[in-house]
Design a protein around this motif. Structure first.
Motif, PDB file in Angstrom:
ATOM      1  N   LEU A  37       0.821  -1.206   0.000  1.00  0.00           N
ATOM      2  CA  LEU A  37       0.000   0.000   0.000  1.00  0.00           C
ATOM      3  C   LEU A  37       0.860   1.263   0.000  1.00  0.00           C
ATOM      4  O   LEU A  37       0.516   2.261  -0.642  1.00  0.00           O
ATOM      5  CB  LEU A  37      -0.941  -0.003   1.206  1.00  0.00           C
ATOM      6  N   ALA A  38       1.998   1.235   0.688  1.00  0.00           N
ATOM      7  CA  ALA A  38       2.903   2.389   0.690  1.00  0.00           C
ATOM      8  C   ALA A  38       3.393   2.677  -0.726  1.00  0.00           C
ATOM      9  O   ALA A  38       3.467   3.846  -1.153  1.00  0.00           O
ATOM     10  CB  ALA A  38       4.082   2.144   1.624  1.00  0.00           C
ATOM     11  N   GLY A  39       3.739   1.610  -1.471  1.00  0.00           N
ATOM     12  CA  GLY A  39       4.179   1.806  -2.837  1.00  0.00           C
ATOM     13  C   GLY A  39       3.075   2.350  -3.730  1.00  0.00           C
ATOM     14  O   GLY A  39       3.303   3.258  -4.540  1.00  0.00           O
ATOM     15  N   LEU A  40       1.871   1.810  -3.590  1.00  0.00           N
ATOM     16  CA  LEU A  40       0.732   2.309  -4.362  1.00  0.00           C
ATOM     17  C   LEU A  40       0.454   3.772  -4.031  1.00  0.00           C
ATOM     18  O   LEU A  40       0.233   4.601  -4.921  1.00  0.00           O
ATOM     19  CB  LEU A  40      -0.504   1.463  -4.068  1.00  0.00           C
ATOM     20  N   ASP A  41       0.470   4.095  -2.741  1.00  0.00           N
ATOM     21  CA  ASP A  41       0.163   5.452  -2.297  1.00  0.00           C
ATOM     22  C   ASP A  41       1.201   6.449  -2.806  1.00  0.00           C
ATOM     23  O   ASP A  41       0.857   7.532  -3.287  1.00  0.00           O
ATOM     24  CB  ASP A  41       0.092   5.484  -0.766  1.00  0.00           C
ATOM     25  N   GLY A 272      15.397   3.692  -9.011  1.00  0.00           N
ATOM     26  CA  GLY A 272      15.146   2.759  -7.927  1.00  0.00           C
ATOM     27  C   GLY A 272      15.631   3.288  -6.591  1.00  0.00           C
ATOM     28  O   GLY A 272      14.953   3.126  -5.569  1.00  0.00           O
ATOM     29  N   SER A 273      16.781   3.933  -6.585  1.00  0.00           N
ATOM     30  CA  SER A 273      17.317   4.497  -5.344  1.00  0.00           C
ATOM     31  C   SER A 273      16.434   5.619  -4.831  1.00  0.00           C
ATOM     32  O   SER A 273      16.153   5.709  -3.628  1.00  0.00           O
ATOM     33  CB  SER A 273      18.742   5.002  -5.575  1.00  0.00           C
ATOM     34  N   ASP A 278      12.304   7.463  -0.896  1.00  0.00           N
ATOM     35  CA  ASP A 278      10.995   8.055  -0.591  1.00  0.00           C
ATOM     36  C   ASP A 278      10.114   7.075   0.176  1.00  0.00           C
ATOM     37  O   ASP A 278       9.379   7.463   1.100  1.00  0.00           O
ATOM     38  CB  ASP A 278      10.301   8.494  -1.878  1.00  0.00           C
ATOM     39  N   LEU A 279      10.176   5.811  -0.183  1.00  0.00           N
ATOM     40  CA  LEU A 279       9.385   4.803   0.523  1.00  0.00           C
ATOM     41  C   LEU A 279       9.893   4.601   1.950  1.00  0.00           C
ATOM     42  O   LEU A 279       9.098   4.385   2.870  1.00  0.00           O
ATOM     43  CB  LEU A 279       9.422   3.477  -0.238  1.00  0.00           C
ATOM     44  N   ARG A 280      11.184   4.676   2.129  1.00  0.00           N
ATOM     45  CA  ARG A 280      11.735   4.578   3.483  1.00  0.00           C
ATOM     46  C   ARG A 280      11.165   5.696   4.365  1.00  0.00           C
ATOM     47  O   ARG A 280      10.832   5.475   5.528  1.00  0.00           O
ATOM     48  CB  ARG A 280      13.260   4.665   3.446  1.00  0.00           C
ATOM     49  N   GLY A 281      11.024   6.892   3.799  1.00  0.00           N
ATOM     50  CA  GLY A 281      10.438   7.994   4.549  1.00  0.00           C
ATOM     51  C   GLY A 281       8.993   7.743   4.920  1.00  0.00           C
ATOM     52  O   GLY A 281       8.547   8.105   6.013  1.00  0.00           O
ATOM     53  N   LEU A 282       8.230   7.123   4.014  1.00  0.00           N
ATOM     54  CA  LEU A 282       6.826   6.826   4.303  1.00  0.00           C
ATOM     55  C   LEU A 282       6.676   5.704   5.328  1.00  0.00           C
ATOM     56  O   LEU A 282       5.823   5.764   6.217  1.00  0.00           O
ATOM     57  CB  LEU A 282       6.103   6.410   3.018  1.00  0.00           C
ATOM     58  N   LEU A 283       7.510   4.671   5.201  1.00  0.00           N
ATOM     59  CA  LEU A 283       7.369   3.471   6.029  1.00  0.00           C
ATOM     60  C   LEU A 283       8.090   3.577   7.367  1.00  0.00           C
ATOM     61  O   LEU A 283       7.746   2.867   8.322  1.00  0.00           O
ATOM     62  CB  LEU A 283       7.902   2.257   5.272  1.00  0.00           C
ATOM     63  N   PHE A 289      10.863  -5.313  -1.614  1.00  0.00           N
ATOM     64  CA  PHE A 289      10.528  -5.338  -3.039  1.00  0.00           C
ATOM     65  C   PHE A 289       9.024  -5.260  -3.247  1.00  0.00           C
ATOM     66  O   PHE A 289       8.554  -4.820  -4.298  1.00  0.00           O
ATOM     67  CB  PHE A 289      11.118  -6.580  -3.727  1.00  0.00           C
ATOM     68  N   VAL A 290       8.225  -5.654  -2.241  1.00  0.00           N
ATOM     69  CA  VAL A 290       6.770  -5.575  -2.354  1.00  0.00           C
ATOM     70  C   VAL A 290       6.323  -4.120  -2.491  1.00  0.00           C
ATOM     71  O   VAL A 290       5.420  -3.798  -3.277  1.00  0.00           O
ATOM     72  CB  VAL A 290       6.096  -6.251  -1.142  1.00  0.00           C
ATOM     73  N   ALA A 291       6.964  -3.221  -1.756  1.00  0.00           N
ATOM     74  CA  ALA A 291       6.645  -1.797  -1.870  1.00  0.00           C
ATOM     75  C   ALA A 291       6.975  -1.278  -3.263  1.00  0.00           C
ATOM     76  O   ALA A 291       6.220  -0.486  -3.848  1.00  0.00           O
ATOM     77  CB  ALA A 291       7.409  -1.004  -0.805  1.00  0.00           C
TER      78      ALA A 291
END
Length: 371
Positions: A37-41, A272-273, A278-283, A289-291
């Motif tokens: 969901l974090a990746g989708l968002d 990718g980096s 950005d995902l690390r900041g959200l999570l 890899f799922v994100a």
């Protein structure tokens, strides 16, 4: 290039709805659902920050499947009624299969982000495509790694499931053709202690966990790791249970050195980096890899909507004409052998584990493998 179809004046500012499926509560693997969901968002936020789709924002309508195929089917009906132009997501294969079958019946485009069961539908369909690799592709890479590591007598701990049965068959066929043997141990018929007894009696050198997380996977790991008869037995998890932070949190050092499949490139590259940061900041933790599969799914659908419009039939007809720079490489769809849907063939695949010296750090054991 033809100009992309434009929305009618009445719809010029209306949000474009996308349905999203993810396991967010037990018995679903909620950690996987949270990363997906974090990746989708993030993908939707970035698309909207860039102006949306010809000025129209994307709107993500999320439904929790809780690993229940019936909930997924009901959600697909709801998305259809809400006017969603497409659906993304899902992690659990049996749930994704139910969603894909309903998508085909409804004529609702479904981009499966993270489930790997080869045949998501009973018949070939143009309504469904997939980002994740087919199970037979990734698991053959994994079987090759196990053989290369010197293991020929292998046990698999299983639970009743179409997904686990498919995985067992893939491993058995691939290993047997190369001199290996696979013994299946049903965890519903054995206690962890009894399973350890069977491993010792059989003289296997590797145990592969084809079971759910956190249970019974974590209990089995603890049992095997604490049995002095099984000190030299390799524990493996092709389905990727060690990827998510909850594995390390529950097992600490006992969960290290358990090889699993990761759908990541050896070199993430600039895009990718950036997406990973950005995902690390959200999570608040390193993204799995799922994100990234979630982010890639939105990147694909955003491009399709910009170039082919919002009509469902037009989207379903455009999989083979779509080419997108994803977070893990260029994404293009084709008809891969043995699959019934449009497929990215193939996402990057490698085998990794958690480093015993630092369980929060991953080690790449084999990269760029082929079935």
């Amino acid at each position: 290039m033809l100009n992309p179809p434009q929305p009618s004046r009445a719809d010029e500012s209306a949000p474009i709805r996308l349905g999203a499926l993810a396991p967010l509560t037990p018995p679903g693997w909620a950690d996987a659902g949270r990363h997906l969901l974090a990746g989708l968002d993030l993908g939707v936020r970035e698309a909207n920050a860039a102006g949306g789709i010809h000025g129209r924002p994307l709107e993500l309508v999320v439904r929790d499947t809780a690993a229940d195929p019936q909930r997924a089917t009901a959600a697909m009906e709801e998305f259809d009624a809400l006017g969603a132009v497409a659906v993304v997501g899902e992690y659990h294969s049996v749930v994704a299969r139910a969603a894909a079958s309903r998508a085909d019946a409804l004529g609702l485009p479904f981009l499966c982000s993270s489930a790997v069961l080869d045949a998501l539908t009973d018949r070939p369909t143009d309504w469904v495509a997939r980002i994740a690799p087919a199970q037979s592709h990734g698991w053959r890479v994994y079987a090759g790694h196990v053989l290369d590591a010197g293991h020929r007598r292998i046990a698999v701990a299983t639970q009743p499931s179409v997904y686990w049965a498919s995985g067992t068959r893939i491993l058995r066929d691939h290993l047997a053709s190369r001199g290996g043997t696979v013994v299946e141990l049903d965890t519903t018929a054995r206690t962890p202690a009894a399973l350890c007894d069977a491993l010792a009696d059989l003289g296997v050198t590797a145990l592969l966990l084809l079971v759910g997380h956190p249970e019974p996977a974590t209990t089995l790991v603890r049992a095997v790791r604490s049995d002095p008869r099984l000190t030299d037995v390799l524990i493996g998890a092709p389905a990727g249970q060690p990827e998510l932070p909850s594995w390390s949190a529950m097992l600490a050092g006992s969960g290290a050195a358990v090889p699993f499949l990761r759908y990541l490139p050896a070199d993430p590259g600039p895009l990718g980096s950036r997406v990973s940061d950005d995902l690390r900041g959200l999570l608040g933790e390193p993204p799995s890899f799922v994100a990234l599969e979630g982010w890639d799914s939105i990147a694909v659908l955003s491009a399709m909507l910009r170039h082919h419009g919002t009509r469902r039939a037009d989207l379903a007809a455009s999989w083979s004409r779509t080419s997108v720079d994803g977070s893990r490489g260029p994404i293009r769809f084709s008809r891969a052998a043995g699959t019934t849907t449009w497929q990215w063939a193939w996402p990057p695949v490698h085998v990794a584990d958690r480093d015993p010296a630092a369980p929060d750090r991953f080690r790449t054991l084999s990269a760029g493998g082929h079935p």
